[in-house]
Design a protein around this motif. Sequence first.
Motif, PDB file in Angstrom:
ATOM      1  N   THR A 126     -10.616 -16.087   4.781  1.00 15.33           N
ATOM      2  CA  THR A 126      -9.912 -14.816   4.622  1.00 15.33           C
ATOM      3  C   THR A 126     -10.690 -13.860   3.731  1.00 15.33           C
ATOM      4  N   THR A 127     -11.251 -14.386   2.646  1.00 18.25           N
ATOM      5  CA  THR A 127     -12.025 -13.530   1.736  1.00 18.25           C
ATOM      6  C   THR A 127     -13.202 -12.902   2.483  1.00 18.25           C
ATOM      7  N   ASP A 128     -13.919 -13.723   3.246  1.00 20.31           N
ATOM      8  CA  ASP A 128     -15.098 -13.211   3.956  1.00 20.31           C
ATOM      9  C   ASP A 128     -14.699 -12.190   5.025  1.00 20.31           C
ATOM     10  N   ILE A 129     -13.606 -12.489   5.733  1.00 17.83           N
ATOM     11  CA  ILE A 129     -13.171 -11.573   6.806  1.00 17.83           C
ATOM     12  C   ILE A 129     -12.733 -10.236   6.206  1.00 17.83           C
ATOM     13  N   ARG A 130     -12.022 -10.300   5.096  1.00 17.32           N
ATOM     14  CA  ARG A 130     -11.549  -9.055   4.471  1.00 17.32           C
ATOM     15  C   ARG A 130     -12.729  -8.221   3.992  1.00 17.32           C
ATOM     16  N   LYS A 131     -13.745  -8.920   3.468  1.00 15.72           N
ATOM     17  CA  LYS A 131     -14.945  -8.216   3.015  1.00 15.72           C
ATOM     18  C   LYS A 131     -15.626  -7.535   4.208  1.00 15.72           C
ATOM     19  N   ASN A 132     -15.760  -8.288   5.300  1.00 16.51           N
ATOM     20  CA  ASN A 132     -16.389  -7.729   6.503  1.00 16.51           C
ATOM     21  C   ASN A 132     -15.607  -6.550   7.067  1.00 16.51           C
ATOM     22  N   ALA A 133     -14.284  -6.617   6.950  1.00 15.99           N
ATOM     23  CA  ALA A 133     -13.439  -5.589   7.566  1.00 15.99           C
ATOM     24  C   ALA A 133     -13.483  -4.277   6.788  1.00 15.99           C
ATOM     25  N   GLY A 134     -13.757  -4.375   5.500  1.00 16.34           N
ATOM     26  CA  GLY A 134     -13.827  -3.162   4.677  1.00 16.34           C
ATOM     27  C   GLY A 134     -12.532  -2.384   4.743  1.00 16.34           C
ATOM     28  N   LYS A 135     -12.640  -1.102   5.116  1.00 12.73           N
ATOM     29  CA  LYS A 135     -11.429  -0.275   5.113  1.00 12.73           C
ATOM     30  C   LYS A 135     -10.468  -0.636   6.247  1.00 12.73           C
ATOM     31  N   ASP A 136     -10.932  -1.435   7.205  1.00 10.77           N
ATOM     32  CA  ASP A 136     -10.052  -1.864   8.290  1.00 10.77           C
ATOM     33  C   ASP A 136      -9.303  -3.160   7.962  1.00 10.77           C
ATOM     34  N   ASP A 137      -9.422  -3.618   6.729  1.00  9.53           N
ATOM     35  CA  ASP A 137      -8.718  -4.834   6.309  1.00  9.53           C
ATOM     36  C   ASP A 137      -7.211  -4.631   6.482  1.00  9.53           C
ATOM     37  N   ILE A 138      -6.578  -5.558   7.201  1.00  9.59           N
ATOM     38  CA  ILE A 138      -5.132  -5.406   7.424  1.00  9.59           C
ATOM     39  C   ILE A 138      -4.293  -6.231   6.452  1.00  9.59           C
ATOM     40  N   CYS A 139      -4.950  -7.065   5.642  1.00 14.12           N
ATOM     41  CA  CYS A 139      -4.195  -7.962   4.762  1.00 14.12           C
ATOM     42  C   CYS A 139      -3.621  -7.220   3.558  1.00 14.12           C
ATOM     43  N   LEU A 140      -2.389  -7.528   3.206  1.00 15.16           N
ATOM     44  CA  LEU A 140      -1.783  -6.950   2.005  1.00 15.16           C
ATOM     45  C   LEU A 140      -1.484  -8.033   0.973  1.00 15.16           C
ATOM     46  N   SER A 141      -0.973  -9.159   1.415  1.00 13.71           N
ATOM     47  CA  SER A 141      -0.672 -10.236   0.481  1.00 13.71           C
ATOM     48  C   SER A 141      -0.920 -11.549   1.210  1.00 13.71           C
ATOM     49  N   VAL A 142      -1.866 -12.332   0.702  1.00  6.23           N
ATOM     50  CA  VAL A 142      -2.198 -13.584   1.371  1.00  6.23           C
ATOM     51  C   VAL A 142      -2.051 -14.752   0.418  1.00  6.23           C
ATOM     52  N   PHE A 143      -1.480 -15.842   0.910  1.00  6.28           N
ATOM     53  CA  PHE A 143      -1.379 -17.144   0.246  1.00  6.28           C
ATOM     54  C   PHE A 143      -0.512 -17.175  -1.004  1.00  6.28           C
ATOM     55  N   LYS A 144      -0.280 -16.045  -1.675  1.00  7.39           N
ATOM     56  CA  LYS A 144       0.362 -16.167  -2.988  1.00  7.39           C
ATOM     57  C   LYS A 144       1.881 -16.119  -2.911  1.00  7.39           C
ATOM     58  N   ASP A 145       2.431 -15.465  -1.897  1.00  9.95           N
ATOM     59  CA  ASP A 145       3.888 -15.297  -1.829  1.00  9.95           C
ATOM     60  C   ASP A 145       4.479 -16.328  -0.863  1.00  9.95           C
ATOM     61  N   ASN A 146       5.791 -16.215  -0.644  1.00  7.18           N
ATOM     62  CA  ASN A 146       6.457 -17.141   0.283  1.00  7.18           C
ATOM     63  C   ASN A 146       5.912 -17.024   1.699  1.00  7.18           C
ATOM     64  N   ALA A 147       5.387 -15.845   2.045  1.00  2.00           N
ATOM     65  CA  ALA A 147       4.852 -15.603   3.378  1.00  2.00           C
ATOM     66  C   ALA A 147       3.684 -14.645   3.241  1.00  2.00           C
ATOM     67  N   GLY A 148       2.887 -14.528   4.292  1.00  2.00           N
ATOM     68  CA  GLY A 148       1.787 -13.574   4.291  1.00  2.00           C
ATOM     69  C   GLY A 148       2.285 -12.189   4.685  1.00  2.00           C
ATOM     70  N   VAL A 149       1.582 -11.155   4.227  1.00  2.00           N
ATOM     71  CA  VAL A 149       1.964  -9.775   4.546  1.00  2.00           C
ATOM     72  C   VAL A 149       0.742  -9.025   5.062  1.00  2.00           C
ATOM     73  N   ILE A 150       0.896  -8.339   6.196  1.00  2.00           N
ATOM     74  CA  ILE A 150      -0.175  -7.474   6.704  1.00  2.00           C
ATOM     75  C   ILE A 150       0.367  -6.075   6.971  1.00  2.00           C
ATOM     76  N   ARG A 151      -0.565  -5.159   7.096  1.00  2.00           N
ATOM     77  CA  ARG A 151      -0.214  -3.776   7.435  1.00  2.00           C
ATOM     78  C   ARG A 151       0.236  -3.753   8.899  1.00  2.00           C
ATOM     79  N   PHE A 152       1.303  -3.007   9.183  1.00  2.00           N
ATOM     80  CA  PHE A 152       1.712  -2.799  10.571  1.00  2.00           C
ATOM     81  C   PHE A 152       1.372  -1.364  10.942  1.00  2.00           C
ATOM     82  N   THR A 153       2.112  -0.427  10.360  1.00  2.00           N
ATOM     83  CA  THR A 153       1.774   0.986  10.518  1.00  2.00           C
ATOM     84  C   THR A 153       1.504   1.508   9.114  1.00  2.00           C
ATOM     85  N   ASP A 154       1.272   2.806   8.998  1.00  2.00           N
ATOM     86  CA  ASP A 154       1.012   3.358   7.662  1.00  2.00           C
ATOM     87  C   ASP A 154       2.209   3.173   6.742  1.00  2.00           C
ATOM     88  N   ASP A 155       3.396   3.110   7.332  1.00  2.00           N
ATOM     89  CA  ASP A 155       4.579   3.083   6.479  1.00  2.00           C
ATOM     90  C   ASP A 155       5.379   1.777   6.565  1.00  2.00           C
TER      91      ASP A 155
END
Lengths: 996, 273
Positions: free
Chosen positions: A283-312
């Motif tokens: 995940t770390t490597d993919i997020r680095k590669n994605a740069g500004k297109d990274d969709i991850c918001l919260s990974v591994f630390k919470d009860n569930a993972g969170v990604i961007r869906f739309t801007d809001d």
Amino acid sequence: MPWRIEVALKDGVRDPRGERIKHEILEHLGIELTSVRTLDVYTIDATLSDDELQTAANGPLCDPIVQLVAIDNPLASDFDVLIEVGYRPGVTDNAGRTAREAIQYITGRPFAPAEAVYTSVQYLLKGAVDVATAERIVSGFLANGLIQRWTIVPAAEFDRSKGLPVTIPKVDVGSHQVTVQEIDLQVSDAELVEISKAGMLALTLEEMKIIQSYAADPAVQKDRQQVGLGAKLTDCELEALAQTWSEHCKHKIFSAAIDYEDTVTGEKQQINSLFKSYIVRATTDIRKNAGKDDICLSVFKDNAGVIRFTDDMSLVFKVETHNSPSALDPYGGALTGIVGVNRDSFGTGQGAHLLFNTDVFCFASPFYDKPLPPRLLHPRRIFDGVVEGVEHGGNKSGIPTVNGSIVFDDRFAGKPLVYCGTGAIMPSMIHGKPSHEKCAQIGDRIIMVGGRIGKDGIHGATFSSEELHEGSPVTAVQIGDPITQKRMFDFLIIARDRGLYRSITDNGAGGLSSSVGEMSQDTGGFEMHLDRTPLKYPGLQPWEILISEAQERMTLAVPPEKVDAFLTLSKEMDVESTDLGCFTDSGHYHCLYNGKTVTWLPMAFLHDGVPQLKIPARWVPPKTAEPQPSALIDFDAALKQLLGSLNICSKESVVRRYDHEVQAGTVVKPLTGVVNDGPSDAAVVRPMADRNEGVVVAHGICPRYSDIDTYHMTANAIDEALRNYVAVGGNIEHVAGLDNFCWCDPVKSDKTPDGDYKAAQLVRSNQALYDYCLAFGVPLISGKDSMKNDYQIGNTKISIPPTLLFSVIGKIDDVRTATTMDAKRAGDKVYLLGSTADELGASEYYTLLRGCLGANVPQVDAKSAMTRYRAVNTAQKQGLIASCHDLSDGGLAVALAETAFAGGFGIDADLRRVDASAGISDEKRLFSESASRLLVTVRPEHQAAFESLFAGQSCACIGSVTAAPKLRITGQSGAPLIETDIADLKAAWQAPLKEL
Amino acid sequence: MSRNVKAIVITGNGTNCEREVATACRLAGADCDVVHIAELLAGRVRLDGYHFLNLAGGFLDGDDLGSAKAGANRLRHAAVHGSSETLADQLQQFIAAGKLVMGVCNGFQLMVKLGLLPALGGDYLTQSATLTHNDSGRFEDRWCELVADSDSPCVYTRGLDRLYLPVRHGEGKFVADAATLAAIESGHLAALRYTDAEGRPTMDYPQNPNGAMNAIAGVCDASGRLFGLMPHPEAYVQRTHHPRWTREPQLPEEGMGLWLYRNAINFLREAVL
């Protein structure tokens, strides 16, 4: 004076419940009865006036149109044997709870603490049945002795004036004093082991010795004196350590130091934590590669993972397993699984609206006819119970079940796998702050919300950290209550929107000990008063309160100034909330009971004190061989046999039992096609009715490939999830994955002499996870591991095949461009995307028709797959694709058949036009399971545009859709191989599970 | 028209279709509030502030005592805070004021068990029919062909003929005694029935998904203003709700379920506002 209120159907009213049970008794046990009728019984243990009792009996408890009701007067008649089944003391009785509430509305006063309503069901059996047969029926099908009790009365012994005596299944708290025990750990190693074993602590000797030396440390003892504790640890402390350090909560195997040797390459490797080395790093490597297109918001630390869906808006996804409880009580285990994972996704970030459920089950054949070892339930009971549990959990929670599958392998008789997933959505910002973040602050109150605490689920965390054995505790079994939970969520989402709390998490495995223990890492300590917790019944020991896994509870951090508003709203909405203490910076895990300290453990020791496990892993590939080419094959019959295999056949009878369209967002439903019964590849959900963005959810799972190499099993699971995702229109550039490992014990020991091989399988799976997630650019956002899926009693050991469920969640920009798998129009061209190789190792075809494993497991070429998936996305956006279906179990032949009969059209296809490696036989062209392939139909007028998008790729027009409803496949010789009516193919595909 | 139709959807205790019902009401032109029953019981919101009451699908109290039984009991007995008035009392006033009530699925079960449907002879307090377990003994999610009775007083199905909507229930079998059934038929109160592919009412499974007597899928009272149905009209208000939208290009953008809401709102605009 408790009353028994009996409710029976009037004469002449059909009893579908009884009819179904009669049918199931025949199916499960081969016992044919003349009839089964059912009665509901409410045992009311409360003070009520005659009027109140009559109002209750004739009001909420009885439907006057179809039912009769009687108070202390038996209604049973015309039977040969009567069986009454009720719950054991302390087991959640949802109908009893609802009846109590209903009576409270009538009387206008609450029940006293010891008052209750208990429900039971009477089954009136008619036919050639004696008491012994009735005992078989009740223990083999009607009831589960772990949670239920029963009475059997033959007609001759039934007292027609008095009926059955009143039974009150009240929890007997006996004469046990509520006390806190101190445990002397300054004992021999053997005694330490015994303390762990007898207490169901699941702590190893090494871990016990670390706790022993902690307790012996003079500095520790001095520190403890300040809070009034002696040198010995309390039972609460030992339980807190066992819970926090359990495999279930600490993932010791995924954090272990592994010595890995690959005997093929000769390579040796030291792996410091699989989780960090492969999963987090991917995940770390993919997020680095994605740069500004990274969709991850919260990974591994919470009860569930969170990604961007739309801007809001943000998406939340979590998948859990609930295998061990489901093995003991399939209904309760699965129900608790679904309501449990709902709490996980709800309790992510500031709290999220629940959007969909997924469920994937791995079972042995429900038609299993070999003897079963002790304590194992028959796979058919597991199947029925799990399906019903998830049905009640999902449907009653108001969440559509949109995606799932059932995988069959007889090794799952040892432990069924029950994966439950929940997707959720939340505004990306709440009160001006990112919704996926939360943090308790010093001084915030610890508020427990929802259900009450009982002895249910005690030792769930430690129990699931062991194999299923004779001493597996029955208190680990419980029944979920989706309505109490729904009330809680209705309340909490309002509390969230009013900004009444700062942090939230669920109470799952480990109960308060885990939820408060984890949240308090934000502040560095807490102070919690265990005596303030609301209990289901008196008499719980403090340690039981601390680790009880009683359901439907969340823990929140509420700022002191908002506590009043929070509690007022809670009360109004009929939800129980209790202030248990506060978060501190004391550095200590501090619990009190009646003002006296019962735990005082440094947070650092609790969370970081567990020693790292060391595991050997040695990869010696299994000896495998390809079978000889087969002589004459009846391809028609082979295809029908494949379509009728449990892994491939229609799951419609299960799918229809789940509400898959509540919330009105399900755009691609699990069943599709001309008569709504074809198998969709994935689901598309539109979460906001006034917008066109959609959520796409899919999964891949292929445990059979593990018998050859878990590296390729994993690669194929990832690819299968992604090709299903892409098939319906999921954007391959906007997708995240979840890994759920279910393994057999991979730690080498006397119990597990082949542990180093199983550990090597685990390492290889993780290596593939890293390699392929990176190659596909799919970040991992959450996951779970369940590592003890073995059965061991006496000399019998059953280990499940190593199984990875890879789930994906992502986005489709406009749901109106989604594609389904059914052929749409005669004359459309049929394309096979992706090349076909000699890859039938561990295929459904080899397993079923050749009775062998083979050697050539499918291998995934991620680079060409990625190019293909991107082109498919473009074609979908341009409206060039009429249908799209993935190729998996059973290969091309099965995909062609499904596409044809789902659409109600025939297909003519020519195997000479298949892009296949040279010299591949018809048999292999038809049934190879080569990865990354999709079957697409295209309107003739779109052919040119479609083909140009796939220029330079493997893209073969292999035939066309026909009005004549026949599947016709021509072999390489030019002769017809298969020519069958699609109705016959569909009938073969629908037959196996139709009646289940 | 000077004022907007105000619709309310009650939620809480296991109701779960409140959001899509509100969407349907809004798409049909009404203002709509989703109100938790706690707000009504606290007395902060009253039914008389609205014109169109929606009782949505779900599992009130888990349907533990039989579908909507405990829910009906709550409306009858739970008093609004600080008064002796129950929500059933407010409901009776609402009905007397000539307003509209529609119950879908669990909402229909609730109306029948409260006695609001079919309410023969104008008795809105006595249960006279029921919705009980499907003949299959199982919960099922499937889409059904339906036909409206053109002679029904039902304001919701006015001008409608064939519909296609999903059912999602375990207790949807409509049952009444012979006399009640005869009165329902003679009054054309069975506004909606399950049919075969040709539009003929059917008792055959799965077209009739639950074994409902006389293939009854929806029932109104004699005024036509109270209506309940097992199929979910709110689940088909957009083209992409249809299970075959990817293969039937001629499907209109607007789903058939929306027609029921439009009829309700048009009626209110003419008769009540």
